[in-house]
Enzyme design. Structure first.
Site, mmCIF file in Angstrom:
data_model
loop_
_atom_site.group_PDB
_atom_site.id
_atom_site.type_symbol
_atom_site.label_atom_id
_atom_site.label_comp_id
_atom_site.label_asym_id
_atom_site.label_seq_id
_atom_site.Cartn_x
_atom_site.Cartn_y
_atom_site.Cartn_z
ATOM 1 N N GLY A 129 -27.449 -24.347 -14.518
ATOM 2 C CA GLY A 129 -26.983 -24.439 -15.644
ATOM 3 C C GLY A 129 -28.126 -24.685 -17.185
ATOM 4 O O GLY A 129 -27.934 -24.262 -18.394
ATOM 5 N N GLU A 153 -29.525 -22.652 -7.069
ATOM 6 C CA GLU A 153 -28.145 -22.694 -6.571
ATOM 7 C C GLU A 153 -27.887 -21.634 -5.500
ATOM 8 O O GLU A 153 -27.446 -22.519 -4.241
ATOM 9 C CB GLU A 153 -27.406 -22.305 -8.167
ATOM 10 C CG GLU A 153 -26.762 -22.508 -9.347
ATOM 11 C CD GLU A 153 -27.647 -22.680 -10.010
ATOM 12 O OE1 GLU A 153 -28.007 -22.733 -11.536
ATOM 13 O OE2 GLU A 153 -29.447 -21.828 -10.186
ATOM 14 N N ALA A 207 -25.978 -29.059 -14.070
ATOM 15 C CA ALA A 207 -24.822 -29.732 -14.129
ATOM 16 C C ALA A 207 -24.787 -30.974 -12.994
ATOM 17 O O ALA A 207 -26.036 -31.453 -12.069
ATOM 18 C CB ALA A 207 -24.284 -29.721 -13.051
#
Length: 265
Positions: free
Chosen positions: A107, A130, A63
């Site tokens: 992502g 993440e 992202a």
């Protein structure tokens, strides 16, 4: 445009098109994915899709936080929903092939996981960073990865944020083929064309049965497989396949639209 969509005969090609940002996911890209995936499923002339990234360095770097933060903030008090894509909310009825041409981060790796077949260039790599940011891979990473490679290996990868090379990805079953970067799309097209030559109804049923069967006890999955398989004997595609075999010619299968195999057999 952040996502390009092109047709090459029976193949559709989705190209994440932000090479200057390592093909990072933008709000526009997600919206375009929803629109183009719907078009893909409804197009009677298209039987398989390829997802790849533009440029030489990335499949998708995850992202684009600099775009998502102001986008979400601006819509905090207004109706808005996350677009439905292969990641969540949209059941793709036709096979998708991820041609991973560089780094697949966060992502981006989850987009690859959401495809049915993954092939990778020699210099491709996967990583879910993440936890370094205090968040989780929430687009399917914690659920699809262990289903693909097993719980223990997925735990190690996700909990250490270790980068996975294409060679290791092949060894653990994350991808099914590794090629040179120059031959990556040629290999993806080869797979897509082979799929496209088969009976579309049978192809979709196989995809749906594999996806659904993974969530069922073996006995229930075998019963479902038998039920769907027997009903295929009553289709025009089965008759055409037999005739083509007998007459030693290429079969002319009929397209079934966007309905799933269960709705039509």
């Amino acid at each position: 445009m952040d996502l390009l969509y092109a047709k090459e005969g029976p193949i559709a090609i989705f190209t994440m098109n932000r090479p200057e940002k390592y093909d990072a996911i933008s709000p526009e890209m997600m919206q375009l994915f929803e629109e183009r995936l719907m078009e893909f499923m409804e197009d009677a002339e298209v039987h398989a899709g390829i997802v790849t990234g533009a440029g030489e360095k990335a499949f998708c770097s995850g992202a684009d936080v600099l775009e998502w933060l102001p986008f979400v903030k601006a819509r905090k008090n207004s109706p808005w929903r996350m677009p439905k894509t292969m990641l969540h909310g949209l059941h793709i009825t036709k096979p998708l092939i991820a041609a991973v041409n560089g780094v697949a981060l966060g992502g981006g790796g989850e987009i690859a996981l959401a495809c049915d077949i993954r092939i990778a260039a020699e210099d491709a790599s996967f990583c879910w960073p993440e936890p370094k940011l205090g968040i989780i891979p929430r687009l399917g990473g914690t659920q699809r990865l262990p289903r693909l490679i097993g719980r223990a290996k997925a735990m190690e990868i996700l909990l250490t944020t270790r980068r996975i090379s294409s060679e290791e990805a092949l060894r653990i079953g994350l991808v099914s083929r590794v090629t040179t970067k120059e031959n990556l799309m040629e290999n993806a097209r080869e797979i897509a064309m082979k799929i496209s030559s088969l009976a579309p109804l049978a192809v979709r049923c196989i995809k749906r049965l594999i996806m659904d069967g993974m969530e069922l006890p073996l006995d229930a999955a075998l019963e479902l497989e038998s039920e769907v398989g027997l009903r295929l004997y009553d289709t025009e595609d089965y008759i055409e396949g037999g005739l083509a075999f007998k007459e030693k010619r290429t079969p002319r299968f009929k397209e079934i639209g966007r309905a799933s195999c269960r709705e039509r057999v």
